[in-house]
Motif scaffolding. Sequence first.
Motif, PDB file in Angstrom:
ATOM      1  N   UNK A 184      -2.665  -0.893 -11.196  1.00  0.00           N
ATOM      2  CA  UNK A 184      -1.363  -0.900 -10.548  1.00  0.00           C
ATOM      3  C   UNK A 184      -1.541  -0.182  -9.211  1.00  0.00           C
ATOM      4  N   UNK A 185      -1.070  -0.774  -8.124  1.00  0.00           N
ATOM      5  CA  UNK A 185      -1.218  -0.110  -6.828  1.00  0.00           C
ATOM      6  C   UNK A 185      -0.168  -0.609  -5.850  1.00  0.00           C
ATOM      7  N   UNK A 186       0.007   0.164  -4.789  1.00  0.00           N
ATOM      8  CA  UNK A 186       0.878  -0.218  -3.693  1.00  0.00           C
ATOM      9  C   UNK A 186       0.024  -0.470  -2.462  1.00  0.00           C
ATOM     10  N   UNK A 187       0.349  -1.497  -1.710  1.00  0.00           N
ATOM     11  CA  UNK A 187      -0.447  -1.833  -0.534  1.00  0.00           C
ATOM     12  C   UNK A 187      -0.276  -0.823   0.591  1.00  0.00           C
ATOM     13  N   UNK A 188       0.722   0.047   0.476  1.00  0.00           N
ATOM     14  CA  UNK A 188       0.946   1.069   1.499  1.00  0.00           C
ATOM     15  C   UNK A 188       0.419   2.435   1.065  1.00  0.00           C
ATOM     16  N   UNK A 189      -0.440   2.461   0.057  1.00  0.00           N
ATOM     17  CA  UNK A 189      -1.000   3.729  -0.419  1.00  0.00           C
ATOM     18  C   UNK A 189      -1.705   4.449   0.728  1.00  0.00           C
TER      19      UNK A 189
END
Length: 233
Positions: free
Chosen positions: A177-182
């Motif tokens: 699970x990840x966010x592209x704005x990390x």
Amino acid sequence: MNVTVHGPVDGDPLWFVMGWGNTPAQPAVGWLLDTLADAGFRTRAVEIPTNVSRFEREYLDPLAAVVDEEPAADRVLSHSTGGLIAAHAIDAGVLPERAVHLSPWWGLHPSQRIPFRVLGALPTSRELTSVEPDRETLGERAEPSERDPVGLSPSFVREVRRAQSSLPAAGDGEVAFCTLTDGLVGVDAVGERLSADRIRLYDGGHECFASTGREAIVADAVAVLRDGPEALE
């Protein structure tokens, strides 16, 4: 490594390898552990050292020792640096292959690449650079908690880079699970290790459990822990 146990005594065993600097005392981490307990998991949360001079000796070997002493579990949750440790531990047969990695630190964020190269060249294990990510980076619901100051050491940076460069291929049961704005991990490394159907994107900060909409995100993570990667379809 410090291990704390959370959830019902008769709950399904789950290992949670936490991120760098995370502790159960932090409000967002506590919320996640409570949510896992409500979902019926008996979670063993592993607090990792923030300064190491050898990845295997100070991360993998101690983790193997504590896993060997506890009841068997067939699923694992990880976060950030814990995701890097878990990936190697799964490959070594220490942890089960069914795994949900939350914002795994499998590659450096672009902003880290030059500073880490410079810092890692210094021949010391002393913590030289203090680190305290802000709410915008971690998530809108992140709250400060009392803890000792933590910092980055050259030896830690070297070992992280080495572990990332030798990252094993993902097993069939692993998802991320990840966010592209990390702002803390290189999400390109997530895409290189896992196919798109085994990645669940979300809007928010580095800590999905401290982000707006965390209830739905963690519900999806629980579903994968229960049913495997097929739950993302």
